[in-house]
Design an enzyme around this catalytic site. Sequence first.
Site, PDB file in Angstrom:
ATOM      1  N   TRP A   1      -4.941 -14.077   5.873  1.00 30.39           N
ATOM      2  CA  TRP A   1      -3.848 -15.051   6.627  1.00 30.39           C
ATOM      3  C   TRP A   1      -4.142 -15.976   7.534  1.00 30.39           C
ATOM      4  O   TRP A   1      -3.372 -16.621   7.941  1.00 30.39           O
ATOM      5  CB  TRP A   1      -2.658 -13.949   7.293  1.00 30.39           C
ATOM      6  CG  TRP A   1      -3.422 -13.122   8.515  1.00 30.39           C
ATOM      7  CD1 TRP A   1      -4.142 -11.895   8.369  1.00 30.39           C
ATOM      8  CD2 TRP A   1      -3.207 -13.565   9.658  1.00 30.39           C
ATOM      9  NE1 TRP A   1      -4.364 -11.466   9.632  1.00 30.39           N
ATOM     10  CE2 TRP A   1      -4.163 -12.920  10.266  1.00 30.39           C
ATOM     11  CE3 TRP A   1      -3.038 -14.682  10.457  1.00 30.39           C
ATOM     12  CZ2 TRP A   1      -4.325 -12.956  11.731  1.00 30.39           C
ATOM     13  CZ3 TRP A   1      -3.321 -15.018  11.748  1.00 30.39           C
ATOM     14  CH2 TRP A   1      -4.027 -14.097  12.356  1.00 30.39           C
TER      15      TRP A   1
ATOM     16  N   VAL B   1      -4.010  -0.645  22.032  1.00 30.54           N
ATOM     17  CA  VAL B   1      -3.276  -0.233  20.624  1.00 30.54           C
ATOM     18  C   VAL B   1      -3.433   1.276  20.465  1.00 30.54           C
ATOM     19  O   VAL B   1      -4.134   1.931  21.039  1.00 30.54           O
ATOM     20  CB  VAL B   1      -4.692  -0.568  19.839  1.00 30.54           C
ATOM     21  CG1 VAL B   1      -4.156  -0.478  18.339  1.00 30.54           C
ATOM     22  CG2 VAL B   1      -4.721  -2.207  19.871  1.00 30.54           C
TER      23      VAL B   1
ATOM     24  N   ASP C   1      -6.858  -5.204  -4.507  1.00 33.30           N
ATOM     25  CA  ASP C   1      -6.049  -5.511  -3.479  1.00 33.30           C
ATOM     26  C   ASP C   1      -6.174  -6.900  -3.209  1.00 33.30           C
ATOM     27  O   ASP C   1      -6.083  -7.374  -2.145  1.00 33.30           O
ATOM     28  CB  ASP C   1      -6.515  -4.730  -2.449  1.00 33.30           C
ATOM     29  CG  ASP C   1      -5.623  -5.045  -1.274  1.00 33.30           C
ATOM     30  OD1 ASP C   1      -4.403  -5.219  -1.456  1.00 33.30           O
ATOM     31  OD2 ASP C   1      -6.098  -5.035  -0.039  1.00 33.30           O
TER      32      ASP C   1
ATOM     33  N   GLU D   1       0.996  -1.171  -0.022  1.00 26.37           N
ATOM     34  CA  GLU D   1       0.073   0.040   0.116  1.00 26.37           C
ATOM     35  C   GLU D   1       0.691   1.329   0.037  1.00 26.37           C
ATOM     36  O   GLU D   1       0.383   2.260  -0.185  1.00 26.37           O
ATOM     37  CB  GLU D   1      -0.967  -0.015   1.300  1.00 26.37           C
ATOM     38  CG  GLU D   1      -2.254  -0.813   0.925  1.00 26.37           C
ATOM     39  CD  GLU D   1      -2.064  -2.308   0.670  1.00 26.37           C
ATOM     40  OE1 GLU D   1      -0.972  -2.799   1.514  1.00 26.37           O
ATOM     41  OE2 GLU D   1      -2.776  -3.004  -0.231  1.00 26.37           O
TER      42      GLU D   1
HETATM   43 CA    CA Z   1      -2.668  -5.433   0.190  1.00 25.99          CA
END
Ligand code: CA
Length: 609
Positions: A409, A575, A321, A200
């Site tokens: 993933w 976070v 993407d 990206e």
């Molecule tokens: Ca990507």
Amino acid sequence: MSKILPAVLMAIAIASPPGASAQTPRPVDDARLRNAAKQSNEWLTYGFTPAETRYSPAQQINAANVARLGLAWSYDVGHGGGGQEATPLFSNGTLYGITNWSIAFAVDARTGKEKWRWDPEVNQEKVRPKICCGVVQRGVALYQGLVIAPTIDGRLIALEADTGRPVWESRVSYAQENYTITMAPRIAKGKVIIGVSGSELPVRGFFAAYDALTGKFAWRFYTVPGDPSKPFENPALKAAAETWSGDWWKLGGGGTVWDGMAYDPEADLIYVGTGNGGPWPEQLRKSKGKDNLYICSILAVKPETGELKWYFQPVPGDSWDFDSVQQLLLADLTINGRPRKVLMQANKDGFYYVIDRLTGQFISGIPFARITWAKGLDERTGRPFVNPEAHYATEPIQISPGPGGAHNWAPMSFNAATGLVYIPTSTVSSSNFAVDTEFIWKPNQSNLGVRRGPPPKDGGFAPPPPAKLDPPPAIGPEPPPEGQPRNVLVALDPVAKQIRWQTPGGGSIGGGTLTTAGNLVIQVIPDGHLVAYSADKGEKLLDLETGLHSGMGPPITYELDGKQYIALMGGVGLVVARNVEPGAPAPAATAQTVFPKLMTFELDGKPLP
Ligand code: CA
């Protein structure tokens, strides 16, 4: 190191009770990695074996007793700041892991006590803006008494497995050049192989090999061609340059390597998946109608040299993407009466691909989720028939799957006994795409090139505009009805090309699966549940709330002192948003903050709070 190792290992061997499954007091070497599929007592590499099957022969925990699973112990891995996506490894009585901020650690699996911990001291404030999609790290590699750990800022560091002392460090990439590392390194023929993340941002994707014992650089394979006025690094890149136009090399190109990798020692090939093109729309890469090799591709290269032997590109000229970096799973199947050595991938793009891993020849590709970007695949070549509407312009149109992918993933697994692959799937994902007409390429920043609303204050992704055009026609299995969970676990028969069963829970990102000879599929769900199903029929046999709630990694299993365990990492902790002002105070822990953990489970373990 060599002086300390035998004494420590001897002590472990003596401590093991007689009759216990052998805790082989040997370092991880090529022979043990090659035979990893047969060993129920260890989990030596990211995908359990170099074929990345995540199928353990362990069967002490099985479909008849998995309901009795409870907590053995848990270990706080750190303060968090991102999901714990790592697959822990287990060898010689020790669990090895890595946190989202690249802190490697070793824990005594008998007691849950920390043996060592090593912090590479990443400059978090400087690196955070270079991380596209969460501060994460997916794992370490074990080899010859070393733990080889990646760092998100671009280093590979080898630590003594016994002590955590650094042995070598190699620089793979620089965050200043917009690269990060999030994938687990793999070992092939004495080399450690690693790729970079960040398509990206303006980067030229690559993966590289280092001598696993010394860290010495061996080779690098760029996945997209560079400036054509300079010599190409190899003939494969010269050929690839024919599939680009304009001045793509000034934009970066993309094609990063951030997840799937496998190794077949007999074929002597390493398999690698590559990411999306950058910017996302092909016209902004000035590449309309061009394939843009080797983005969104599966590559087979020689371990010694990185020489390309074959490639298969699931998504020519990607604009959506559709990183094709998902898990590459190697299996030997009988297809149409003929034994085939295959490579399989449940791609972000919604197709399940079966490829001949010796030649790269396409065998089959079937939709396992809702697809509107293509109407099907050429049955001879596997090339997609892209719907013309999917080549979006300035008017927003909804396309499925979305950038999160039908599968991302979250690891799948393949059970040789059932012949089924278990895929964490988002069945009806989508996003609205429109080219950003005011796009100006900027150095050192995200350059998606698609229209987005203002970024939310919490640092999440900026939303796309509402769709104006009718979506292209859909293909793929009938999705669960409206109101039903649309993130499911799909059990797919890659030979019959059929979904055998599916069950709610999971999704493309977060958690993942393993499968065992005990007729089990064990799945970690992104919301923190640990569930088990019968591998053949998909009957739910266990549902445990771990208390971690989010930021989950996949499960592993191993045997220690004759007893089988399940282990996982998860939790996000505190976070800090990506677009937070530099120097802004870090969020403070509250009574509700759940800190990330490594947890292990055993039959008749403790109940969870
Ligand atoms: Ca990507």
